[in-house]
Each structure stands twice: as C-alpha cells, then as structure tokens.
Design a protein around this motif. Structure first.
Motif, mmCIF file in Angstrom:
data_model
loop_
_atom_site.group_PDB
_atom_site.id
_atom_site.type_symbol
_atom_site.label_atom_id
_atom_site.label_comp_id
_atom_site.label_asym_id
_atom_site.label_seq_id
_atom_site.Cartn_x
_atom_site.Cartn_y
_atom_site.Cartn_z
ATOM 1 N N ARG A 1 50.791 40.805 -32.186
ATOM 2 C CA ARG A 1 49.338 40.929 -32.074
ATOM 3 C C ARG A 1 48.675 40.876 -33.446
ATOM 4 N NH1 ARG A 1 51.042 44.534 -27.974
ATOM 5 N NH2 ARG A 1 50.963 46.321 -29.401
ATOM 6 N N CYS A 2 49.305 41.516 -34.417
ATOM 7 C CA CYS A 2 48.769 41.496 -35.786
ATOM 8 C C CYS A 2 48.773 40.081 -36.347
ATOM 9 C CB CYS A 2 49.592 42.431 -36.662
ATOM 10 S SG CYS A 2 49.024 42.530 -38.381
ATOM 11 N N PHE A 3 49.889 39.358 -36.126
ATOM 12 C CA PHE A 3 49.968 37.973 -36.589
ATOM 13 C C PHE A 3 48.898 37.128 -35.912
ATOM 14 C CE2 PHE A 3 51.361 33.601 -36.085
ATOM 15 C CZ PHE A 3 51.732 33.259 -37.379
ATOM 16 N N GLY A 4 48.727 37.335 -34.612
ATOM 17 C CA GLY A 4 47.730 36.561 -33.873
ATOM 18 C C GLY A 4 46.326 36.780 -34.404
ATOM 19 N N ARG A 5 45.989 38.038 -34.703
ATOM 20 C CA ARG A 5 44.655 38.327 -35.251
ATOM 21 C C ARG A 5 44.480 37.685 -36.627
ATOM 22 N NH1 ARG A 5 45.625 43.497 -32.829
ATOM 23 N NH2 ARG A 5 46.381 44.330 -34.807
ATOM 24 N N GLN A 6 45.529 37.737 -37.442
ATOM 25 C CA GLN A 6 45.463 37.118 -38.771
ATOM 26 C C GLN A 6 45.252 35.615 -38.649
ATOM 27 O OE1 GLN A 6 45.518 38.879 -41.553
ATOM 28 N NE2 GLN A 6 45.530 37.209 -43.019
ATOM 29 N N MET A 7 45.983 35.001 -37.725
ATOM 30 C CA MET A 7 45.852 33.560 -37.521
ATOM 31 C C MET A 7 44.441 33.203 -37.046
ATOM 32 S SD MET A 7 48.259 31.175 -35.115
ATOM 33 C CE MET A 7 47.537 29.879 -34.103
ATOM 34 N N LYS A 8 43.901 34.021 -36.153
ATOM 35 C CA LYS A 8 42.552 33.767 -35.648
ATOM 36 C C LYS A 8 41.521 33.875 -36.769
ATOM 37 C CE LYS A 8 39.121 35.411 -32.309
ATOM 38 N NZ LYS A 8 38.819 36.402 -31.238
ATOM 39 N N LEU A 9 41.631 34.906 -37.606
ATOM 40 C CA LEU A 9 40.686 35.081 -38.714
ATOM 41 C C LEU A 9 40.743 33.908 -39.690
ATOM 42 C CD1 LEU A 9 41.192 38.889 -39.463
ATOM 43 C CD2 LEU A 9 39.123 37.808 -38.542
ATOM 44 N N LEU A 10 41.959 33.447 -39.978
ATOM 45 C CA LEU A 10 42.102 32.314 -40.896
ATOM 46 C C LEU A 10 41.565 31.027 -40.275
ATOM 47 C CD1 LEU A 10 45.648 33.161 -42.281
ATOM 48 C CD2 LEU A 10 43.536 33.073 -43.620
ATOM 49 N N ARG A 11 41.774 30.861 -38.977
ATOM 50 C CA ARG A 11 41.242 29.668 -38.284
ATOM 51 C C ARG A 11 39.717 29.666 -38.326
ATOM 52 N NH1 ARG A 11 39.037 29.400 -33.560
ATOM 53 N NH2 ARG A 11 39.974 31.315 -32.703
ATOM 54 N N GLU A 12 39.135 30.838 -38.016
ATOM 55 C CA GLU A 12 37.671 30.921 -38.012
ATOM 56 C C GLU A 12 37.102 30.739 -39.414
ATOM 57 O OE1 GLU A 12 37.107 34.709 -36.174
ATOM 58 O OE2 GLU A 12 37.078 33.860 -34.137
ATOM 59 N N ALA A 13 37.805 31.259 -40.410
ATOM 60 C CA ALA A 13 37.354 31.087 -41.800
ATOM 61 C C ALA A 13 37.384 29.625 -42.212
ATOM 62 C CB ALA A 13 38.224 31.917 -42.740
ATOM 63 N N ALA A 14 38.291 28.867 -41.593
ATOM 64 C CA ALA A 14 38.379 27.433 -41.879
ATOM 65 C C ALA A 14 37.385 26.631 -41.054
ATOM 66 C CB ALA A 14 39.799 26.944 -41.604
ATOM 67 N N GLY A 15 36.616 27.302 -40.191
ATOM 68 C CA GLY A 15 35.603 26.631 -39.386
ATOM 69 C C GLY A 15 36.179 25.809 -38.252
ATOM 70 N N LEU A 16 37.326 26.215 -37.701
ATOM 71 C CA LEU A 16 37.993 25.461 -36.640
ATOM 72 C C LEU A 16 37.975 26.227 -35.327
ATOM 73 C CD1 LEU A 16 41.182 24.339 -38.615
ATOM 74 C CD2 LEU A 16 39.224 22.884 -38.012
ATOM 75 N N THR A 17 37.779 25.506 -34.236
ATOM 76 C CA THR A 17 37.956 26.093 -32.914
ATOM 77 C C THR A 17 39.442 26.010 -32.550
ATOM 78 O OG1 THR A 17 37.660 23.996 -31.737
ATOM 79 C CG2 THR A 17 35.671 25.276 -32.237
ATOM 80 N N GLN A 18 39.817 26.701 -31.494
ATOM 81 C CA GLN A 18 41.202 26.606 -31.046
ATOM 82 C C GLN A 18 41.555 25.173 -30.663
ATOM 83 O OE1 GLN A 18 41.570 29.486 -27.870
ATOM 84 N NE2 GLN A 18 42.041 31.167 -29.282
ATOM 85 N N ALA A 19 40.636 24.489 -30.024
ATOM 86 C CA ALA A 19 40.883 23.110 -29.616
ATOM 87 C C ALA A 19 41.070 22.201 -30.835
ATOM 88 C CB ALA A 19 39.732 22.609 -28.748
ATOM 89 N N GLU A 20 40.246 22.390 -31.855
ATOM 90 C CA GLU A 20 40.341 21.559 -33.060
ATOM 91 C C GLU A 20 41.647 21.827 -33.802
ATOM 92 O OE1 GLU A 20 35.544 21.165 -34.077
ATOM 93 O OE2 GLU A 20 36.722 22.845 -34.865
ATOM 94 N N LEU A 21 42.034 23.093 -33.872
ATOM 95 C CA LEU A 21 43.300 23.422 -34.533
ATOM 96 C C LEU A 21 44.473 22.838 -33.764
ATOM 97 C CD1 LEU A 21 44.930 24.899 -36.693
ATOM 98 C CD2 LEU A 21 44.827 26.963 -35.272
#
Length: 291
Positions: free
Chosen positions: A33-53
C-alpha cells in the motif's frame, strides 16, 4: 536458542501459500500500500493519468490501478518502466527487492531468505511435490485448487514467487540438495494426467543434476520414520543448522540443536528406507513411460 515463526490459516511449502486471517496484519501488505501511494504521488507529480501511464509503460490501466491501490505486486520490469516514465530517479526501482519479498506470506519470508542462501537443503515431502521441484503447470494447479479459493492475481503472484525460488538450482557454488518424496505424492495426478507427465519430466530433469538427489519412499514399506509429517533441513552459509516444519495452521523455523538433531536423525532413517537416488530415477522414468 530456538526461533519459531507461526501463522494461522496459511500454507507455504506443503500447500498453496494462501491468504488467511493473518494477511490483514501482514507487514508485506502494508508495504504494498505504501509503494502504491508513492507511485500514485509520483505519477500525479508527472502530470499523468493512470491511462496515460499505462500506455507509456505498455501495461493495462487496470494493472496500474491495482498496483497503486496495493492490491497487486508489480513485476520488476513494470517498476523500472514506471520509474523511468514518472522521472522517479530510481526511487521506485530501489524498492524491487522488498516488493519481491512481499510476494510471500509473512510467515514464509524468513524461510525463503534462508533457502536462497543455503549451502545444503534436505526435504521430506508427504503431501505435494516440493515447491523447488514443481513444474509451472503443477504449481499453478496446486494454487488453483487451494481452499478457500485464491483470486487470479494471487495465484499468479504466488506462482511467480514459487518459480523464482527455483533459481537456487542455477546458483554457484551449487548447494547440495536432496529430497525424499512419498510414492503416493508422485503418483497423485493433481490437475490431470498431462500435468502429472510434466511433473515427472521435471523430476527427471532436476534429479539428474549432480548436486541434486531425489529419493522415492515406496508405499509398501512396512517401516516408516516420517509419520510425524514433512520437514526441511537447512545448512546456512554460516554453517548454522536449522529445521523448518509446516502444518495446517502453523509453521516454525527451529534452531535449537536438540530439535534439529532429531530431525536430522529422522531424515537419515528416511533416506535409508527409501529407494536409492538411482533406483528412484528409474522408478520415475518407468512411471512416466506408463502414462
């Protein structure tokens, strides 16, 4: 000093390594869960949606979502791809080793670590073929028939983890490995005759390696030293002797010299009662020829 690691409702080596009540508090799940939250924060910081990633890394959007929610353990190549795509600078990739350990039930992780580093490993199996010896089809069948049923993601995670353990055979210097397996276990067609054939071929392939000895315990023996159940003996790289015992509701790693010596004595008698390695290979080849 004796080290005991217990669990409730899960099986690691003898069965499906399924999820039980203990997984709610499993620290491995917390790490996911911690890894997932970290990945989500980094994705959002990069301006990417889940679909784009998902498009950038070549995986499905549902898989990205499952990883971010801590419900799925990502493969190492996916971790590296996401790390590059979001510009994490190696932060996510640095977690791959811990993610690898999270594939196993909490109670089983210490045993897997010891197994991977062992200079000698000796196992007696009375229910299923040892996980180190299982072909992919057999291992999948074992996980698929576990009760209560495992979801497909868990089956795939457990399967990948079990096959990853088999890298032990390619390690150099090669560890000394021996296995005593009940005849009934080898004859049992888990998953069907085609899977039994695959498993017999795997036993023959592995059994002919110079550092591996496989022995069959015939059904017709009127004396049997292993009635107390399956166990594994471990000699660590520091020459420490340990025993691993697993049953329906608990598992334990023993380091107390008296307990370990008792298991070693039992294993010695089992090897004397079983067919020799050469006889066992011939027996397995004959059984394969009869299918």
């Amino acid at each position: 000093m004796d080290t005991v690691i217990g669990t409730v409702g899960a099986i690691g080596e003898q069965g499906g390594a399924g999820y039980g009540a203990e997984d709610t508090a499993d620290p491995g799940n917390g790490f996911l869960r911690c890894f997932g939250r970290q990945m989500k924060l980094l994705r959002e910081a990069a301006g990417l949606t889940q679909a784009e990633l998902a498009v950038l890394v070549g995986y499905g959007e549902a898989q990205i979502a499952s990883v971010e929610q801590g419900r799925r353990i990502p493969k190492p190549e996916l971790v590296d791809a996401v790390d590059r795509a979001v510009g994490a600078g190696g932060v996510l990739s640095a977690m791959k080793a811990e993610l690898g350990r999270a594939r196993y039930p909490g109670f089983f992780r210490e045993y897997v670590r010891l197994e991977a580093e062992a200079t000698e490993l000796h196992a007696y199996d009375s229910q299923v073929v040892n996980g180190l010896l299982q072909c992919e089809e057999y291992a999948r069948a074992v996980f698929a028939m576990w009760r209560p049923l495992l979801d497909e993601d868990t089956v795939e995670q457990r399967l990948a983890a079990r096959l990853d353990r088999q890298k032990l055979f390619a390690r150099r210097p090669a560890p000394l490995l021996s296995f005593v397996i009940e005849e009934a276990v080898i004859r049992r067609p888990l998953g069907g005759p085609h899977i039994l054939r695959c498993q017999l071929e795997q036993l023959i392939l592995v059994g002919h390696q110079r550092n591996v000895e496989i022995q069959v315990m015939p059904i017709d023996r009127d004396e049997h030293a292993g009635l107390a159940g399956a166990f594994t003996l471990i000699l660590s790289k520091t020459r420490r002797r340990m025993g691993y015992v697993e049953a329906q509701s608990q598992s334990a790693i023993h380091s107390d010299p008296v307990k370990v010596q008792n298991l070693e004595a039992t294993y010695g008698i089992l090897r004397a009662q079983a067919l020799t390695p050469k006889e066992s290979m011939g027996w397995i080849e004959t059984l394969l020829g009869e299918l």
